[in-house]
Design an enzyme around this catalytic site. Structure first.
Site, PDB file in Angstrom:
ATOM      1  N   GLY A  63       0.776  -1.239   0.000  1.00  0.00           N
ATOM      2  CA  GLY A  63       0.000   0.000   0.000  1.00  0.00           C
ATOM      3  C   GLY A  63       0.803   1.282   0.000  1.00  0.00           C
ATOM      4  N   SER A  64       2.048   1.241  -0.475  1.00  0.00           N
ATOM      5  CA  SER A  64       2.820   2.494  -0.453  1.00  0.00           C
ATOM      6  C   SER A  64       2.319   3.487  -1.505  1.00  0.00           C
ATOM      7  CB  SER A  64       4.320   2.221  -0.610  1.00  0.00           C
ATOM      8  OG  SER A  64       4.645   1.806  -1.906  1.00  0.00           O
ATOM      9  N   ASN A  65       1.893   2.998  -2.653  1.00  0.00           N
ATOM     10  CA  ASN A  65       1.296   3.923  -3.640  1.00  0.00           C
ATOM     11  C   ASN A  65      -0.039   4.459  -3.138  1.00  0.00           C
ATOM     12  OD1 ASN A  65       2.858   4.283  -6.275  1.00  0.00           O
ATOM     13  ND2 ASN A  65       3.072   2.090  -5.859  1.00  0.00           N
ATOM     14  N   MET A  91      -3.198  -7.082  -7.272  1.00  0.00           N
ATOM     15  CA  MET A  91      -2.471  -8.120  -8.007  1.00  0.00           C
ATOM     16  C   MET A  91      -3.382  -9.197  -8.586  1.00  0.00           C
ATOM     17  SD  MET A  91       0.361  -6.667  -7.820  1.00  0.00           S
ATOM     18  CE  MET A  91       1.620  -7.796  -8.415  1.00  0.00           C
ATOM     19  N   ARG A  92      -4.560  -8.807  -9.028  1.00  0.00           N
ATOM     20  CA  ARG A  92      -5.504  -9.787  -9.560  1.00  0.00           C
ATOM     21  C   ARG A  92      -6.106  -9.198 -10.833  1.00  0.00           C
ATOM     22  NH1 ARG A  92      -7.919 -13.953  -6.872  1.00  0.00           N
ATOM     23  NH2 ARG A  92      -6.984 -13.400  -4.896  1.00  0.00           N
ATOM     24  N   ASN A  98      -4.353   2.580 -13.350  1.00  0.00           N
ATOM     25  CA  ASN A  98      -3.454   1.617 -12.699  1.00  0.00           C
ATOM     26  C   ASN A  98      -2.031   2.147 -12.776  1.00  0.00           C
ATOM     27  OD1 ASN A  98      -2.532  -1.009 -11.672  1.00  0.00           O
ATOM     28  ND2 ASN A  98      -1.779  -1.385 -13.749  1.00  0.00           N
ATOM     29  N   HIS A 150       1.895   0.800 -13.095  1.00  0.00           N
ATOM     30  CA  HIS A 150       2.677  -0.383 -13.467  1.00  0.00           C
ATOM     31  C   HIS A 150       4.158  -0.058 -13.325  1.00  0.00           C
ATOM     32  CE1 HIS A 150       3.620  -4.152 -15.419  1.00  0.00           C
ATOM     33  NE2 HIS A 150       4.480  -3.503 -16.178  1.00  0.00           N
ATOM     34  N   ALA A 165       9.840   6.888  -7.677  1.00  0.00           N
ATOM     35  CA  ALA A 165       9.252   7.586  -8.829  1.00  0.00           C
ATOM     36  C   ALA A 165       7.743   7.344  -8.897  1.00  0.00           C
ATOM     37  CB  ALA A 165       9.936   7.119 -10.116  1.00  0.00           C
ATOM     38  N   GLU A 166       7.312   6.124  -8.558  1.00  0.00           N
ATOM     39  CA  GLU A 166       5.871   5.819  -8.540  1.00  0.00           C
ATOM     40  C   GLU A 166       5.132   6.755  -7.587  1.00  0.00           C
ATOM     41  OE1 GLU A 166       4.610   1.674  -8.297  1.00  0.00           O
ATOM     42  OE2 GLU A 166       6.637   1.028  -8.782  1.00  0.00           O
TER      43      GLU A 166
HETATM   44  C1  GAR Z   1       4.077  -1.253  -7.091  1.00  0.00           C
HETATM   45  O1  GAR Z   1       5.420  -1.259  -7.520  1.00  0.00           O
HETATM   46  C2  GAR Z   1       3.145  -1.306  -8.274  1.00  0.00           C
HETATM   47  O2  GAR Z   1       3.606  -0.574  -9.385  1.00  0.00           O
HETATM   48  C3  GAR Z   1       3.127  -2.783  -8.575  1.00  0.00           C
HETATM   49  O3  GAR Z   1       3.109  -3.403  -7.320  1.00  0.00           O
HETATM   50  C4  GAR Z   1       3.753  -2.552  -6.361  1.00  0.00           C
HETATM   51  C5  GAR Z   1       2.791  -2.336  -5.235  1.00  0.00           C
HETATM   52  O4  GAR Z   1       3.439  -1.666  -4.174  1.00  0.00           O
HETATM   53  N1  GAR Z   1       1.996  -3.140  -9.351  1.00  0.00           N
HETATM   54  C6  GAR Z   1       1.974  -4.194 -10.161  1.00  0.00           C
HETATM   55  O5  GAR Z   1       2.927  -4.922 -10.325  1.00  0.00           O
HETATM   56  C7  GAR Z   1       0.669  -4.389 -10.885  1.00  0.00           C
HETATM   57  N2  GAR Z   1       0.713  -5.598 -11.660  1.00  0.00           N
HETATM   58  P1  GAR Z   1       2.581  -0.867  -3.105  1.00  0.00           P
HETATM   59  O6  GAR Z   1       1.521  -1.829  -2.582  1.00  0.00           O
HETATM   60  O7  GAR Z   1       3.577  -0.497  -2.040  1.00  0.00           O
HETATM   61  O8  GAR Z   1       1.981   0.324  -3.777  1.00  0.00           O
END
Ligand code: GAR
Length: 210
Positions: A12-14, A90-91, A107, A109, A173-174
């Protein structure tokens, strides 16, 4: 402010970056809820600690994938969602669900699409020997990681990088890119227009590592 619900599966950091950006009353989206398909997702506690309502909707509690996504759709209606933001969800979602939310669901990526769709992007980027990597925010369409691109951020791949160092650089960066992309979308400066995103009055849709 556009009512936005975030879907997560884990850390859940994003999600936290979006919640923090939206804590500014001037931000054009408000985070009204977080839905997780994993009961033990770390992000659930983070959302709760920031005062955001959470709901767990697991696949195991539903007879089919269709029923699972229908339950998520019903929860989105309860939240009054106008925008859905996938953040490490992730689904794969069913075509029916995606088509219902198409143009309103985004989304993030962890790669510069259309390169490295799918999982394990950082290891594959290292194997490919690319020198520039990054992340992408895009509209969700039925084909995985294929929808119109809203914004991208690039980071260098350094000579000593391994998966942990590269993924950490991309993740930083995300956290900058996702709030920027949600802002653009929520304020109506970008919309889905066939295979591409259409922009109005805004050109800055890339971000570079500092
Ligand atoms: C993030 O790096 C996101 O871009 C990736 O999972 C991570 C989730 O981290 N998403 C995917 O790979 C989608 N298929 P987070 O839970 O800390 O945000």
């Amino acid at each position: 402010r556009k009512r936005t619900v975030i879907l997560i599966s884990g850390r859940g950091s994003n999600m936290a970056a979006l919640i923090d950006a939206a804590a500014d009353p001037a931000f054009p989206a408000e985070i009204v809820g977080v839905i997780s398909d994993q009961a033990n997702a770390l992000g659930l506690g983070i959302a709760a600690s920031r005062g955001v309502a959470t709901k767990v909707i697991t696949r195991a509690d539903h007879a089919s994938k269709d029923a699972h996504d229908a339950a998520i759709d019903a929860a989105l209606a309860t939240f009054g969602a106008e925008i859905v933001a996938l953040a490490g969800y992730m689904r794969l979602l069913t075509t029916e669900f995606v088509e219902k939310w198409q143009g309103r669901m985004i989304n993030i990526h962890p790669a510069l699409l259309p390169s490295f769709k799918g999982l394990d992007t950082h290891s594959r980027a290292l194997d490919a020997g690319i020198r520039v990597h990054g992340c992408t925010v895009h509209f969700v369409t039925p084909a995985m990681d294929d929808g119109p691109i809203i914004a991208q951020a690039a980071v260098p791949v350094l000579i000593d990088d391994d998966e942990p160092t590269l993924s950490a650089r991309v993740l930083r960066a995300e956290h900058r890119l996702y709030p920027l992309a949600l802002k653009l979308f929520a304020e109506g400066k970008v919309r889905m227009d066939g295979r591409r995103s259409a922009f109005s009055g805004f050109a800055e849709t890339t971000s570079h590592a500092s």
